[in-house]
Design an enzyme around this catalytic site. Structure first.
Site, mmCIF file in Angstrom:
data_model
loop_
_atom_site.group_PDB
_atom_site.id
_atom_site.type_symbol
_atom_site.label_atom_id
_atom_site.label_comp_id
_atom_site.label_asym_id
_atom_site.label_seq_id
_atom_site.Cartn_x
_atom_site.Cartn_y
_atom_site.Cartn_z
ATOM 1 N N SER A 33 -5.007 8.940 -9.282
ATOM 2 C CA SER A 33 -6.255 9.679 -9.297
ATOM 3 C C SER A 33 -7.417 8.765 -8.907
ATOM 4 C CB SER A 33 -6.441 10.340 -10.660
ATOM 5 O OG SER A 33 -7.318 11.427 -10.593
ATOM 6 N N ASP A 60 -1.031 20.079 -6.644
ATOM 7 C CA ASP A 60 -2.165 19.457 -7.328
ATOM 8 C C ASP A 60 -3.439 20.229 -6.982
ATOM 9 O OD1 ASP A 60 -4.085 17.796 -8.457
ATOM 10 O OD2 ASP A 60 -3.102 15.958 -7.799
ATOM 11 N N HIS A 106 -1.136 17.573 -10.999
ATOM 12 C CA HIS A 106 -1.745 16.237 -11.046
ATOM 13 C C HIS A 106 -0.952 15.366 -12.026
ATOM 14 C CE1 HIS A 106 -5.097 13.701 -9.956
ATOM 15 N NE2 HIS A 106 -5.413 13.467 -11.214
#
Length: 641
Positions: free
Chosen positions: A200, A306, A334
């Site tokens: 991320s 995601d 995610h």
């Protein structure tokens, strides 16, 4: 701590001590490097006895404007025995804003220190696993977070150049000091060969640093990472959330509010919520144009479903890279691959770092480039991504029966008209495509005569007439047909956390290297959304400026959809759902527009392997439950990348 976990900890600590003893008696390899045997690195160094230290790296910036160069706090774990032998080791580096505020990994681990400020616990397994194998692990607090100075500028120069300064220091090009002000020299213990990793936001930093072309960065492993912050906080002119950069900066900031007030004001002004335009602020945070500067190898991992860091982030980065590269695509949202396919991921990551940081020619760079999950628990290896045999295929939108249009036959000759319904949720929009639903238009293919694959980035071109200066346009591609699928929209985004644990590396009393196991969360559903796309119609000419629509005039507006790789089974029906505002995935300013759609001038373009059947005069009848997966309708709220 539970009894089983205590026993595992005791075993892991004992193993760590055993490693320390092993290095004293193990013969060196032919190359004189004890941690390399049989073409791979092996755990011979003590994790418990490793050097643990903190340094502060000087950056070239001063965005907190205190007259002192900003400094990046760096916590290091490295093998003591290697240093005693004067063996210089490579570095695995993770730069993160989350070490003190939000945590890393499925269990949200934070950094922990002893009373003297010495690091005692690093989040994740990287130090536990790799330090005994002859690597140093370095965890850097991004500017303005945890123990670093400066101010967080959310993907900007301060963030990227601060992390780059750490790579420079590891290669002898930047200065650092210990807490007492004495110089810290990295080249005494490292050869400078650095790999960056992170999920991320952390992986986004790796992308940004690689895009500077910094010398010494040999590989990056961006997991669910951002390559353009505009595309993270905007969807082609549509806001995801108001005041998004300011929100992110304030969540992760480790500085007093007044210290960084000017930086937060610059984030507010530069991001320009009022227009949604791509400007100089966003260009600074767009790493894709500098992909040509990247010389590090790249190992991408991303969830095809995601909806936080969407798939355009990896796809548009991936397509521009001209370096050795590898990709893992899962069916999750995610989620880190460590929590999907743990043993295979650790083994592959180990081999990847051995190849690019230790220089071991283990063949991983000659293996198939892509590893793709095609269905829950089913993985395939392929030569490249997207699929080499995918062809850009134009699919016409047909008249159908007047309620539901067709896909794949002759182009339609009429029009469809609808008015924006801002509160139309996704579950309702895609369910029952043969029924008239205010605010949406549905188009269906004939039942597939053979399975097909969509591999790449679809897009929809809509010829529209709008009675307002702008409107959001939203498109969804749907697979109608029963199947068992990863439940990526449920809590956990496709995984369930179990009560059992497994350990990945050596341990100390403070850091046990044990993590809760996970399992894929699957659901049998009669339809699933394959990909989505959004476009502000007034940005149809350029994302850099607004071109208001004139009532009574026709415009061709292209809605890019998120990249995907999905198989649609024989007998299933492919659907296209078009609507205006989407409050679940964005924060549009609904204009209440009425939209006329010219079917003849509109089409869907698919990167297709296989063929869609010719559509009949009317769309097939499709029956669905109320929703594909468990998802309560909601208005979009800001997410943490």
């Amino acid at each position: 701590m539970s009894g089983p976990r205590m026993r595992r900890l005791a075993t892991a600590v004992a193993a760590g001590v055993g490693l320390a003893l092993t290095v004293l008696v193990a013969p060196a390899s032919a190359a004189g490097i004890p941690h390399i045997r049989g073409g791979e690195t092996v755990p011979v160094y003590s994790y418990e006895n490793a050097v643990r230290e903190s340094v502060w790296v000087q950056t070239p910036l001063d965005n907190d404007e205190d007259g002192v160069p900003d400094r990046i706090a760096v916590d290091i774990v490295r093998p003591r025995e290697a240093a005693a032998r004067h063996l210089k080791v490579p570095v695995i580096l993770e730069g993160s804003p989350y070490y003190s505020c939000c945590g890393r990994g499925n269990e949200s681990e934070l950094k922990e220190y002893d009373a003297n400020g010495t690091i005692t616990r690093q989040p994740l397994f990287y130090d536990n696993y790799f330090v005994p194998r002859g690597y140093a692990f370095v965890a850097a607090d991004l500017a303005g977070t945890n123990r670093s100075t400066g101010c967080m500028d959310v993907g900007g120069r301060e963030e990227v150049l601060g992390a780059k300064a750490v790579v420079d220091w590891l290669n002898g090009r930047a200065k650092a000091t210990y807490a007492d002000g004495t110089p810290a020299v990295a080249t005494r213990w490292t050869n400078g060969r650095t790999g960056m990793i992170g999920k991320s936001w952390d992986g986004s930093v790796a992308n940004g640093v690689a895009a500077t072309g910094v010398e010494g960065l040999e590989t990056i492993v961006p997991i669910s990472a951002i390559s353009s912050w505009y595309d993270y906080q905007r969807y082609n002119g549509v806001l995801r959330a108001e005041d998004y950069p300011e929100f992110l900066a304030q969540v992760v900031s480790g500085r007093p509010e007044e210290t960084c007030a000017a930086t937060v004001d610059r984030l507010d002004e530069g991001s320009d919520d009022a227009t949604g335009n791509y400007n100089a602020y966003w260009a600074e945070r767009d790493f894709r144009p500098d992909a040509r500067k990247v010389h590090a190898s790249v190992f991408v991992a991303h969830g095809i479903n995601d909806t936080n860091v969407t798939t355009t982030q990896f796809a548009q980065w991936w397509s521009r890279l001209r370096v050795p590269k590898k990709i893992w695509l899962s069916q999750q949202g995610h989620v880190d691959p460590f929590d999907i396919r743990r043993g295979d991921w650790v083994d592959t990551l180990h081999r990847w770092f051995d190849r690019w940081l230790q220089g071991l020619h283990n063949g991983i760079d000659r293996e198939p480039q892509a590893t793709i999950e095609t269905a829950p628990g089913t993985w395939v290896s392929e030569r490249s991504w997207p699929a080499g045999d995918a062809r850009q295929t134009k699919v016409e939108l047909g008249n159908g029966d007047g309620t539901t249009g067709t896909l794949g036959g002759r182009p339609g000759t009429g029009e469809r008209t609808w008015t924006d319904v801002p509160d139309l949720d996704e579950a309702t929009a895609v369910a029952g495509p043969n029924t008239a639903v205010p605010g949406r238009q549905a188009f269906l293919s004939a039942p597939l005569a053979q399975a097909v694959r969509i591999s790449g980035t679809p897009q929809v071109t809509l010829r529209v007439q709008v009675d307002k200066p702008t409107t959001e346009l939203t498109a969804r591609l749907v697979d109608y047909g029963a199947a068992t699928r990863v439940n990526y929209q449920a809590p956990g985004e496709g995984i369930t956390t179990l009560d059992t644990e497994s350990c990945w590396g050596a341990a100390t009393a403070a850091d046990d290297a044990c993590y809760l196991d996970t399992a894929e969360n699957v659901v049998t559903a009669d339809h699933a959304i394959l990909t989505r796309g959004w476009q502000d119609a007034a940005h149809h000419v350029s994302l850099r400026f607004v071109t208001p629509l004139r009532p009574g005039r026709w415009y061709s507006v292209t809605v890019p959809m998120q990249a995907t790789d999905q198989r649609i089974a024989k007998g299933h029906v492919l659907g296209l759902i078009v609507q205006a505002s989407d409050n679940e995935y964005s924060t549009p300013q609904s204009t209440g527009a009425t939209i006329r759609l010219d079917l003849r001038g509109s089409s869907l373009t698919l990167p297709l392997v296989g063929r869609l059947p010719a559509a009949g005069a009317t769309a097939p009848t499709v029956t669905t439950a109320a929703a594909a997966v468990t998802l309560a309708p909601h208005r979009f709220h800001p997410l943490l990348p």
